[in-house]
Scaffold this active site. Structure first.
Site, short mmCIF file in Angstrom:
data_model
loop_
_atom_site.label_atom_id
_atom_site.label_comp_id
_atom_site.label_asym_id
_atom_site.label_seq_id
_atom_site.Cartn_x
_atom_site.Cartn_y
_atom_site.Cartn_z
N HIS A 80 0.82 -1.22 0.00
CA HIS A 80 0.00 0.00 0.00
C HIS A 80 0.85 1.26 0.00
O HIS A 80 0.56 2.21 -0.74
CB HIS A 80 -0.97 -0.01 1.18
N HIS A 238 -9.26 -1.75 -5.35
CA HIS A 238 -8.19 -2.11 -4.43
C HIS A 238 -7.22 -3.10 -5.08
O HIS A 238 -6.01 -3.05 -4.83
CB HIS A 238 -8.72 -2.68 -3.11
N ASP A 242 -3.23 -2.64 -5.29
CA ASP A 242 -2.24 -3.66 -4.94
C ASP A 242 -1.31 -3.97 -6.12
O ASP A 242 -0.10 -4.13 -5.94
CB ASP A 242 -2.94 -4.97 -4.54
N HIS A 266 -1.20 -11.14 -5.07
CA HIS A 266 0.20 -10.75 -4.84
C HIS A 266 1.20 -11.72 -5.44
O HIS A 266 2.21 -11.32 -6.00
CB HIS A 266 0.46 -10.58 -3.35
#
Ligand code: ZN
Length: 278
Positions: A80, A238, A242, A266
């Site tokens: 973030h 979001h 990311d 991720h």
């Protein structure tokens, strides 16, 4: 956003909050750094103040967040703060952290972005070296698909699919520059499911997690947060936040490239970034 000269912060920018996983109060400070140095974390709470460059080769874990580490010293959940720096066009910054993870803040990158904006940025005496592509790069990992292709400008196209009827299939497309980042991406919060949070707590994780720093989706497919969502498609925004944070680990901006991600996370983001520089 990705051409011209490199930029760093005009002065230091700090903030405080709880860590998502430890639940402990921690402080973070973003500071000006020399041209060409990229993003470097500093563990200020340890006597030797070890430095961990935020680069792909230092990624140590990608479960529920991206961690970087060097010589057994870790920083958890770096995406973030890195997203905010990259999104606002900061190329070089030292990021001091008093503990093993940045504050989770409100679960978005807006507090980092606002702190950067308040501090201001300055041009440095070195040109940016954005990553450009001559041909598309396709990548598949587990169930996720990625593609990067030459474009007129830097663009993202992110698709997120979830069995939750509240999420369903959401698509977010944008040409990303500091203004769109600040208005449309930075405020999008991380999210979790009620059942999942119970499991994490049982394992001693997400100790700092609360309605103050994540969207919580209840078992009945409604949002637990009293103020509801910030955007109807906050979930996929979001995911874009990311993705930008994970791509910041490239150590250089992406140039005129369109990045498309379908069902990414991720692990996929960082593996795709490795493929891009390979
Ligand atoms: Zn996130």
């Amino acid at each position: 956003m990705n051409r011209g000269r490199q930029r760093t912060l005009k002065r230091k920018a700090g903030l405080e909050g709880v860590g998502m996983h430890t639940g402990e109060t921690c402080r973070l400070e973003m500071r000006p750094a020399p041209a060409g140095s990229g993003y470097v974390f500093v563990r200020e709470d340890l006597a030797a103040r070890p430095r961990i460059p935020a680069r792909l080769e230092n990624v140590t874990a990608t479960v529920r967040g991206t961690n970087v580490g060097l010589d057994n010293v870790q920083i958890h959940t770096v995406e973030h703060v890195l997203s905010a720096l990259r999104g606002l066009g900061v190329d070089n910054a030292e990021i001091g952290v008093w503990g093993p993870e940045p504050p989770i803040t409100d679960g978005s990158s807006l507090p980092f972005a606002e702190a950067i904006r308040k501090a201001g940025t300055v041009e440095q005496d070195a040109a940016r070296d954005p990553l450009e592509l001559d041909a598309p790069v396709d990548f598949e990992i587990n169930n996720a698909l990625y593609r990067a292709e030459p474009s007129e400008r830097f663009e993202l196209e992110v698709v997120y699919e979830h069995d939750s009827t509240l999420i369903g299939t959401q698509t977010y497309k944008a040409a990303v520059d500091p203004a769109t980042y600040l208005a449309d991406i930075a405020p999008a919060r991380t999210f979790g499911f009620e059942y999942e949070i119970e499991q994490l707590r049982a394992h001693g994780l997400a100790k700092g997690g609360s309605l103050e720093n994540a969207i919580v989706i209840k078992n009945d497919e409604t949002v637990a947060n009293p103020d509801g969502l910030r955007f109807e498609d906050e979930f996929v925004r979001h995911k874009a936040l990311d993705l930008l944070g994970d791509l910041a680990l490239l150590g250089r901006p992406l140039g005129n490239v369109r990045v498309r991600a379908l069902r990414g996370g991720h692990q996929g983001n960082t593996a795709f970034a490795k493929k891009l520089i390979a």
